[in-house]
Motif scaffolding. Structure first.
Motif, PDB file in Angstrom:
ATOM      1  N   ASP A  22       0.836  -1.206   0.000  1.00  8.88           N
ATOM      2  CA  ASP A  22       0.000   0.000   0.000  1.00  8.88           C
ATOM      3  C   ASP A  22       0.869   1.254   0.000  1.00  8.88           C
ATOM      4  N   LYS A  25       3.192  -0.772   3.498  1.00  5.37           N
ATOM      5  CA  LYS A  25       2.792  -1.974   4.233  1.00  5.37           C
ATOM      6  C   LYS A  25       2.496  -3.109   3.253  1.00  5.37           C
ATOM      7  N   LYS A  50       1.226  -7.058   2.169  1.00  3.04           N
ATOM      8  CA  LYS A  50       0.384  -8.235   2.427  1.00  3.04           C
ATOM      9  C   LYS A  50       0.765  -9.276   1.392  1.00  3.04           C
ATOM     10  N   THR A  51       0.700 -10.527   1.799  1.00  2.00           N
ATOM     11  CA  THR A  51       1.136 -11.577   0.868  1.00  2.00           C
ATOM     12  C   THR A  51       0.011 -12.565   0.587  1.00  2.00           C
ATOM     13  N   HIS A  60      -0.685   2.177  -5.004  1.00  2.00           N
ATOM     14  CA  HIS A  60      -0.698   0.804  -4.489  1.00  2.00           C
ATOM     15  C   HIS A  60       0.011  -0.083  -5.510  1.00  2.00           C
TER      16      HIS A  60
END
Lengths: 457, 244
Positions: free
Chosen positions: B53, B57, B59-60, B217
């Motif tokens: 983001d 940060k 995320k996977t 993003h």
């Protein structure tokens, strides 16, 4: 605690045995922890629903051509029923948990023929293309415990197969040897789906008992069988189905009236029976100009007229003979429930889903089928962390000649927050405004706030 | 006057011939790129998708992919737990099915969804489509730089949410190195970068990265355990297999 059926035990033994012999693929354990709490909006905010559930799913490929799958719920539901101090010695009463085997089956691929798959054990056999409300989905018993969880079914101990003619056409058969009735709503909604009982003038119902008449415990009487042909033609998926099975919701067939006082008070002992249906179904789903569309219909053919006999002998105190009155609860005539729906995703990502349903799960007979209009609009924000459903609900009409007195409006706005990839928190309001005979009209006093937390692992 | 007319005619003819030659070059280059990207008969692999983001940060998500040719693919999530088991089957003629384990049945994906982002990534369903670029776009050679050809791709479909793509293609191996996406208003909305490595006789997109410039993003897709030409038949790409 429920007792596991012989089929489930056999499946588990098979899997455990196979586990020792072969370990080609690791056992995958997944599941979720769910806390589902609802309180009424009206002071003093009574609990409307209180559930904590741990779902465990086991999935194991036993070999390249078979797999085992199970889903078990371990849960605590509703407030404990504590009536005496003795109950406080019993943790099982203070903090009751129950175990429910939702599914436990073995699936075999390419057995006997490359094109044949089989599934044996407790399984959910989903039929229909509509969204949640599927008139053709009748192999498994309805799980109506939570009236707001539309379309939920339990698994059945069954045998099923799929034969694939090619990638576009297939046939599915299913056989459920034991009859399992639907389970009815619990808590304050326990009478929500029960038909209203009209008393003759001057009589007041003071007590009601009933006796459930289960079908004979043999294959001929208690089994359910169905077959479904599926295909894909001209961009549309379609299916045609036939099922012979026992309706999971009983009907009152013999009522014995007994006077209890001189003021017209009576008690009724009701005999509830199940009846067999033939169900012919059809559904299709596809896309027209970017809009997802679906339609599904099921025609129900009860085997016989369902007659309710009222035994009024005790009311008239006549020693000789009986006084009975017959009325037809459900005619043998065919009646059809159907759904049409569409969904569309706008360029800004907003999702719209509309559905029209004729005949809810508890409605029987062409005269009793009501009309339901559902709409849901949702949109995600902040990289899908937040999802809003500002428009979500339905409108029900039970008599088009007098809509004003026979309608219900349901409004269920929802906000969902993904706290992490696996943690979902949702806050929902359930607001009901209705009048008349439809089931949801009785929810008028149950406006509520719902909180749900779900963690997947 | 007559000489002038002939001169204009000849100039126009040369211009047309020149433009046509450019178009032909562009078509040849794009087809070469397609050939490099889609030449394996089939492919399996694991992909790790990293979503980043605007605050950085991450995320996977993880998924298994199995693909045959350019129009048959199954994409099955294996992580995170909330998405594990969700699978998408892509078939010829824009037919797509999604399998949601929670509902126990497959569902057709309507074409309105295809312009939306796929599973929270910055790739749309359309971006994920394995259909050759030469079948989806009209190419034009804009320039030739030291190491790359620069092509402008205009979508053939009027339903596309893009007005054009600008793609840079490596002169030596014809793999794309960058791809910029422009919306219908002509604004650049996404930037993509690609890293290809040779696996056996094929070039594998080991890392793909795409950034949504408006949302700030990014999505990074890393491929591993890639295997080619295992002899899959069309039977591997059916609803039956999707549900298994």
């Amino acid at each position: 605690m429920k007792i596991a059926s012989p089929i489930i035990v056999a499946v588990l033994v098979f899997v455990m045995g196979t586990n020792i012999v072969s370990a080609q693929d690791e056992l995958k354990v997944s599941g979720e922890l769910l806390s589902n709490q609802r309180v009424l909006l009206e002071d003093p905010n009574d609990w409307a629903w209180k559930e904590n559930r741990l779902t465990i799913k086991l999935n194991k490929k036993i070999s390249g051509d078979s797999k085992f799958y199970s889903e078990v719920w371990l849960r605590n539901i509703d407030l404990p029923m504590i009536t005496s101090s003795a109950d406080m010695y019993n943790k099982g009463t203070l903090d009751p948990y129950n175990l429910e085997v939702r599914e436990a089956y073995v699936q075999l691929y390419g057995i006997l023929s490359d094109n044949l798959d089989m599934k044996i054990g407790r399984q959910r056999i989903t039929w229909g293309t509509a969204d949640l409300l599927n008139p053709t989905d009748n192999l498994n018993p309805y799980d109506m415990e939570d009236v707001l969880d539309f379309g939920r079914h339990r698994g059945s101990d069954a045998f099923s197969f799929d034969y694939y003619f090619n990638s576009e056409f297939s046939i599915q058969g299913a056989f459920v040897p034991f009859f399992q009735p639907a389970n009815t709503p619990i808590g304050m909604f326990s009478n929500a789906l029960a038909p209203a009982m009209e008393m003759p003038p001057g009589l007041t119902l003071t007590g009601l008992t009933d006796q459930l008449m289960m079908p004979e415990s043999n294959l001929a009487e208690s089994s359910t069988a169905g077959i479904r042909f599926k295909g894909f033609v001209a961009g549309f998926d379609f299916s045609l189905s036939y099922l012979s099975g026992i309706d999971g919701i009983p009907v009152s067939t013999y009522n014995t009236f007994t006077p209890v006082d001189a003021m017209g008070g009576i008690s009724i002992n009701s005999q509830l029976s199940f009846y067999r249906n033939q169900i012919i179904g059809a559904d299709l789903a596809g896309s027209i100009m970017g809009v997802g569309v679906w339609a599904e219909a099921a025609t129900f053919l009860p085997e016989d007229d369902i007659v309710m006999t009222s035994d009024l002998s005790a009311l008239y105190a006549m020693p000789a003979g009986t006084i009975v009155q017959d009325s037809i609860m459900l005619k043998k005539d065919a009646y059809t429930k159907y759904v049409v729906g569409a969904d569309y995703t706008l360029s800004n990502g907003a999702y719209i889903n509309v559905q029209y349903l004729h005949g809810f799960i508890n409605e029987r007979g062409s005269d009793a089928l009501n009309d339901y209009f559902f709409v849901r609009v949702e949109k995600s924000f902040f990289d899908a962390k937040l999802k809003l459903s500002p428009i979500n609900g339905g409108y029900i009409v039970s008599d088009w000649d007098d809509v004003e007195n026979n309608h219900t409006l349901i409004y269920i706005p929802e906000i969902t927050y993904m706290a992490t990839d696996n943690a979902e928190i949702s806050l929902t309001a359930g607001l009901f405004d209705g009048t008349g005979s439809n089931a949801f009209a009785s929810f008028n006093d149950y406006d509520m706030l719902m909180f749900k937390f779900k963690y997947s692992f | 006057m007559k000489t002038q007319k002939i001169s204009v005619f000849v100039s126009a003819l040369f211009l047309l011939i020149g433009m046509n030659a450019y178009a032909q070059d562009a078509q040849v280059i794009l087809k070469e790129m397609d050939k490099v990207m889609y030449s394996p008969k089939d492919m399996t692999g694991k992909t790790t998708i990293i979503l980043i983001d605007k605050k950085g940060k991450e995320k996977t998500r993880e998924a298994n992919i199995i693909q045959k040719g350019t129009d048959r693919r199954i994409f099955r999530f294996t992580a995170p737990a909330a998405q594990a088991g969700i699978a998408v089957l892509s078939l010829p003629d824009d037919v797509m099915y999604m399998y949601m384990p929670a509902f126990g049945k497959e569902r057709r994906i309507s074409s309105s969804v295809k312009s939306q982002n796929f599973a929270g990534t910055d790739f749309s369903y359309d971006d994920m489509e394995a259909k050759p670029y030469s079948e989806k776009y009209t190419p034009k050679l804009i320039s030739t730089e030291e190491a790359v050809f620069v092509l402008e791709l205009v979508p053939l479909s009027k339903k596309s949410k893009y007005s054009k793509l600008i793609v840079k293609i490596d002169k030596e191996n014809y793999t794309p190195t960058t791809m910029d996406y422009y919306d219908r208003g002509g604004r650049k909305v996404k930037e993509g970068t690609y890293t290809f490595v040779q696996v056996g006789e094929y070039w594998n997109a080991q890392e793909m990265s795409i950034t949504d410039l408006k949302k700030k993003h990014s999505t990074k897709m890393l491929m591993s355990d890639v295997k080619y030409d295992q002899g899959f038949t069309d039977d591997e790409f059916t609803v039956r297999k999707l549900k298994q």
